[in-house]
Write a protein that holds these residues in place. Sequence first.
Motif, PDB file in Angstrom:
ATOM      1  N   PRO B  65       8.609  72.285  35.330  1.00  0.00           N
ATOM      2  CA  PRO B  65       7.598  72.550  36.388  1.00  0.00           C
ATOM      3  C   PRO B  65       6.653  71.373  36.626  1.00  0.00           C
ATOM      4  O   PRO B  65       6.017  71.304  37.685  1.00  0.00           O
ATOM      5  N   SER B  66       6.544  70.459  35.657  1.00  0.00           N
ATOM      6  CA  SER B  66       5.616  69.329  35.846  1.00  0.00           C
ATOM      7  C   SER B  66       6.273  68.153  36.570  1.00  0.00           C
ATOM      8  O   SER B  66       5.608  67.159  36.887  1.00  0.00           O
ATOM      9  N   PHE B  67       7.595  68.246  36.853  1.00  0.00           N
ATOM     10  CA  PHE B  67       8.255  67.173  37.604  1.00  0.00           C
ATOM     11  C   PHE B  67       7.826  67.257  39.064  1.00  0.00           C
ATOM     12  O   PHE B  67       8.054  68.269  39.732  1.00  0.00           O
ATOM     13  N   GLU B  68       7.184  66.193  39.539  1.00  0.00           N
ATOM     14  CA  GLU B  68       6.602  66.215  40.890  1.00  0.00           C
ATOM     15  C   GLU B  68       7.400  65.423  41.915  1.00  0.00           C
ATOM     16  O   GLU B  68       6.972  65.284  43.058  1.00  0.00           O
ATOM     17  N   GLY B  69       8.497  64.836  41.469  1.00  0.00           N
ATOM     18  CA  GLY B  69       9.341  64.103  42.409  1.00  0.00           C
ATOM     19  C   GLY B  69       8.810  62.740  42.799  1.00  0.00           C
ATOM     20  O   GLY B  69       9.249  62.169  43.799  1.00  0.00           O
ATOM     21  N   ARG B  70       7.877  62.199  42.012  1.00  0.00           N
ATOM     22  CA  ARG B  70       7.346  60.868  42.355  1.00  0.00           C
ATOM     23  C   ARG B  70       8.272  59.752  41.884  1.00  0.00           C
ATOM     24  O   ARG B  70       8.058  58.587  42.217  1.00  0.00           O
ATOM     25  N   SER B  71       9.255  60.116  41.077  1.00  0.00           N
ATOM     26  CA  SER B  71      10.301  59.169  40.664  1.00  0.00           C
ATOM     27  C   SER B  71      11.624  59.918  40.775  1.00  0.00           C
ATOM     28  O   SER B  71      11.643  61.125  41.022  1.00  0.00           O
ATOM     29  N   ALA B  72      12.707  59.199  40.548  1.00  0.00           N
ATOM     30  CA  ALA B  72      14.001  59.885  40.467  1.00  0.00           C
ATOM     31  C   ALA B  72      13.957  60.842  39.275  1.00  0.00           C
ATOM     32  O   ALA B  72      13.357  60.532  38.241  1.00  0.00           O
ATOM     33  N   PHE B  73      14.612  61.966  39.416  1.00  0.00           N
ATOM     34  CA  PHE B  73      14.621  62.937  38.320  1.00  0.00           C
ATOM     35  C   PHE B  73      15.223  62.315  37.063  1.00  0.00           C
ATOM     36  O   PHE B  73      14.733  62.536  35.948  1.00  0.00           O
ATOM     37  N   THR B  74      16.277  61.537  37.230  1.00  0.00           N
ATOM     38  CA  THR B  74      16.945  60.960  36.066  1.00  0.00           C
ATOM     39  C   THR B  74      16.031  59.964  35.339  1.00  0.00           C
ATOM     40  O   THR B  74      16.063  59.865  34.117  1.00  0.00           O
ATOM     41  N   THR B  75      15.207  59.228  36.083  1.00  0.00           N
ATOM     42  CA  THR B  75      14.267  58.300  35.443  1.00  0.00           C
ATOM     43  C   THR B  75      13.261  59.080  34.608  1.00  0.00           C
ATOM     44  O   THR B  75      12.961  58.720  33.463  1.00  0.00           O
ATOM     45  N   TRP B  76      12.756  60.153  35.193  1.00  0.00           N
ATOM     46  CA  TRP B  76      11.787  61.018  34.503  1.00  0.00           C
ATOM     47  C   TRP B  76      12.411  61.589  33.230  1.00  0.00           C
ATOM     48  O   TRP B  76      11.796  61.580  32.156  1.00  0.00           O
ATOM     49  N   ALA B  77      13.654  62.071  33.349  1.00  0.00           N
ATOM     50  CA  ALA B  77      14.328  62.680  32.199  1.00  0.00           C
ATOM     51  C   ALA B  77      14.602  61.638  31.111  1.00  0.00           C
ATOM     52  O   ALA B  77      14.441  61.916  29.909  1.00  0.00           O
ATOM     53  N   LEU B  78      14.999  60.442  31.508  1.00  0.00           N
ATOM     54  CA  LEU B  78      15.275  59.394  30.512  1.00  0.00           C
ATOM     55  C   LEU B  78      13.999  58.960  29.794  1.00  0.00           C
ATOM     56  O   LEU B  78      14.032  58.659  28.598  1.00  0.00           O
ATOM     57  N   ALA B  79      12.890  58.939  30.519  1.00  0.00           N
ATOM     58  CA  ALA B  79      11.615  58.577  29.864  1.00  0.00           C
ATOM     59  C   ALA B  79      11.281  59.598  28.782  1.00  0.00           C
ATOM     60  O   ALA B  79      10.833  59.233  27.684  1.00  0.00           O
ATOM     61  N   ILE B  80      11.524  60.856  29.072  1.00  0.00           N
ATOM     62  CA  ILE B  80      11.266  61.896  28.076  1.00  0.00           C
ATOM     63  C   ILE B  80      12.221  61.745  26.887  1.00  0.00           C
ATOM     64  O   ILE B  80      11.809  61.829  25.725  1.00  0.00           O
ATOM     65  N   ALA B  81      13.497  61.497  27.176  1.00  0.00           N
ATOM     66  CA  ALA B  81      14.479  61.357  26.100  1.00  0.00           C
ATOM     67  C   ALA B  81      14.133  60.182  25.183  1.00  0.00           C
ATOM     68  O   ALA B  81      14.268  60.272  23.954  1.00  0.00           O
ATOM     69  N   LEU B  82      13.689  59.078  25.779  1.00  0.00           N
ATOM     70  CA  LEU B  82      13.327  57.915  24.944  1.00  0.00           C
ATOM     71  C   LEU B  82      12.084  58.223  24.117  1.00  0.00           C
ATOM     72  O   LEU B  82      11.985  57.781  22.962  1.00  0.00           O
ATOM     73  N   ARG B  83      11.147  58.983  24.664  1.00  0.00           N
ATOM     74  CA  ARG B  83       9.966  59.391  23.870  1.00  0.00           C
ATOM     75  C   ARG B  83      10.424  60.210  22.645  1.00  0.00           C
ATOM     76  O   ARG B  83      10.012  59.955  21.521  1.00  0.00           O
ATOM     77  N   VAL B  84      11.306  61.177  22.896  1.00  0.00           N
ATOM     78  CA  VAL B  84      11.815  62.025  21.805  1.00  0.00           C
ATOM     79  C   VAL B  84      12.530  61.158  20.770  1.00  0.00           C
ATOM     80  O   VAL B  84      12.313  61.300  19.557  1.00  0.00           O
ATOM     81  N   ALA B  85      13.358  60.238  21.240  1.00  0.00           N
ATOM     82  CA  ALA B  85      14.143  59.404  20.332  1.00  0.00           C
ATOM     83  C   ALA B  85      13.246  58.531  19.456  1.00  0.00           C
ATOM     84  O   ALA B  85      13.445  58.441  18.229  1.00  0.00           O
ATOM     85  N   PHE B  86      12.264  57.899  20.067  1.00  0.00           N
ATOM     86  CA  PHE B  86      11.425  56.988  19.280  1.00  0.00           C
ATOM     87  C   PHE B  86      10.512  57.745  18.321  1.00  0.00           C
ATOM     88  O   PHE B  86      10.213  57.249  17.236  1.00  0.00           O
ATOM     89  N   ILE B  87      10.089  58.934  18.701  1.00  0.00           N
ATOM     90  CA  ILE B  87       9.303  59.740  17.754  1.00  0.00           C
ATOM     91  C   ILE B  87      10.145  60.008  16.504  1.00  0.00           C
ATOM     92  O   ILE B  87       9.670  59.850  15.369  1.00  0.00           O
ATOM     93  N   GLU B  88      11.409  60.357  16.709  1.00  0.00           N
ATOM     94  CA  GLU B  88      12.273  60.662  15.569  1.00  0.00           C
ATOM     95  C   GLU B  88      12.588  59.418  14.742  1.00  0.00           C
ATOM     96  O   GLU B  88      12.570  59.454  13.514  1.00  0.00           O
ATOM     97  N   LEU B  89      12.863  58.308  15.419  1.00  0.00           N
ATOM     98  CA  LEU B  89      13.156  57.066  14.684  1.00  0.00           C
ATOM     99  C   LEU B  89      11.948  56.615  13.861  1.00  0.00           C
ATOM    100  O   LEU B  89      12.080  56.215  12.704  1.00  0.00           O
ATOM    101  N   ARG B  90      10.767  56.679  14.475  1.00  0.00           N
ATOM    102  CA  ARG B  90       9.554  56.241  13.763  1.00  0.00           C
ATOM    103  C   ARG B  90       9.265  57.179  12.596  1.00  0.00           C
ATOM    104  O   ARG B  90       8.825  56.735  11.537  1.00  0.00           O
ATOM    105  N   ARG B  91       9.518  58.456  12.807  1.00  0.00           N
ATOM    106  CA  ARG B  91       9.263  59.421  11.726  1.00  0.00           C
ATOM    107  C   ARG B  91      10.138  59.074  10.519  1.00  0.00           C
ATOM    108  O   ARG B  91       9.670  59.103   9.382  1.00  0.00           O
ATOM    109  N   LYS B  92      11.402  58.745  10.782  1.00  0.00           N
ATOM    110  CA  LYS B  92      12.294  58.400   9.667  1.00  0.00           C
ATOM    111  C   LYS B  92      11.828  57.135   8.965  1.00  0.00           C
ATOM    112  O   LYS B  92      11.830  57.039   7.749  1.00  0.00           O
ATOM    113  N   HIS B  93      11.384  56.152   9.776  1.00  0.00           N
ATOM    114  CA  HIS B  93      10.986  54.855   9.213  1.00  0.00           C
ATOM    115  C   HIS B  93       9.716  54.967   8.384  1.00  0.00           C
ATOM    116  O   HIS B  93       9.564  54.303   7.362  1.00  0.00           O
TER     117      HIS B  93
END
Lengths: 84, 209
Positions: B65-93
Motif C-alpha cells: 500500500p505504500s508504493f506510490e508509483g514514483r519509480s518503477a515497481f521493480t526498482t522499488w521492490a529491488l531496493a527493499i530486497a537489497l535492504r533485507v539482504a544487507f541487514i542479514e549479511l551485516r547481522r551474520k558479520h
Amino acid sequence: MSFTSEQISNLVRQVGITRDSELNCNECLHHVAEFAECELTGRQVTEALEAVRHHLTLCIECKEEYDELLKVLRALDDSSPAAS
Amino acid sequence: MTPSSHEWPARLAPACIDRDAALAELRTLLIKGLHTGLSGRAGADEGFIEDVAQMSLVRILDHLPSFEGRSAFTTWALAIALRVAFIELRRKHWNDVSLDALKEQNPDHADATEPSPDPLGQASRASLITMMHRLIQRELTPLQRDVLLAELNAMPQDEIATQLGRTRNTIYKLGHDARRALKRAFEAAGYTAADVLGVFAETSNPLSS
C-alpha cells in the motif's frame, strides 16, 4: 570510552554537514528507488530527493545498499530493456 | 511481456487470480537482482539468496500500500530486497561483536596526528579534534556516546539497535541528535559548518566521486 583520531575526524566532517532536518533510514528507503532512477536517467532531482542524497552522505549502510541498487539496475537494464 | 508498474500491485493483490504467477515473476526478478547486487559478498550463497528473496517478498507485500508509483515497481521492490539482504549479511558479520567490547577497546590518542606537509592545516585539524573530544564528553548523553562510538566503528545500525533494544530509526535519531548537539556547540564556540568542513576539505564527499 575514547575515540581514535580517525573516528573523530570522520565525526567532525559529519557534524559539518549535519542538518536540523534529515531523513532516517526508512524514509530514505521510501524514496531511494525514485532517486536512483533520477540519477541513472539524468533527471532533475527534486528538493525532496536532495534529502536522500544528503542521507546517503551520512549513512554508510544506506549508501552501500544504494550503490548495489544502481549496479543491479544497470545490469537489468542491459539484459532486459523492457524491465519496468 | 513485463508488467507495468501500475499492473504489479493489482496482480499481487490477494484477490487477483494472477497472483501466483505475479509472485513467481517477482521472485525470479529479485533472485536475479540479488545475484548481481551480492556478487562476491561472503555468505551470499544460493541458499542465502533464496531465503532473502522469500523474506523480501513478504516485506514487499506488507508494504504494497505504500508504493506510490514514483519509480518503477521493480526498482522499488529491488531496493527493499537489497535492504533485507544487507541487514542479514551485516547481522551474520557482526553477530559476535558487542558494544561493550567496542567500548573496552584502547584506541589511538586523539592528538596522534601524522606528519603533514601543511603544518598550519594540521594544527587546525588537531585543534578541532581536541575540541570535539571535549564536546563529546560535555554535550552528549552516555547513550548518544555509545551510539556514536558504535557507528564510528562501522557497527551497523540494525546491530546497534538490536543490542540496545531499539529500532534502526531510533538509533539514527540518537546519532542525528548527537551531531546536532555537537554542531550547536561548535557554533557557540565560534566555528561555522564551513569552517569545520574547510579544515577537512581534502576529504572528498563519497557521492561526488
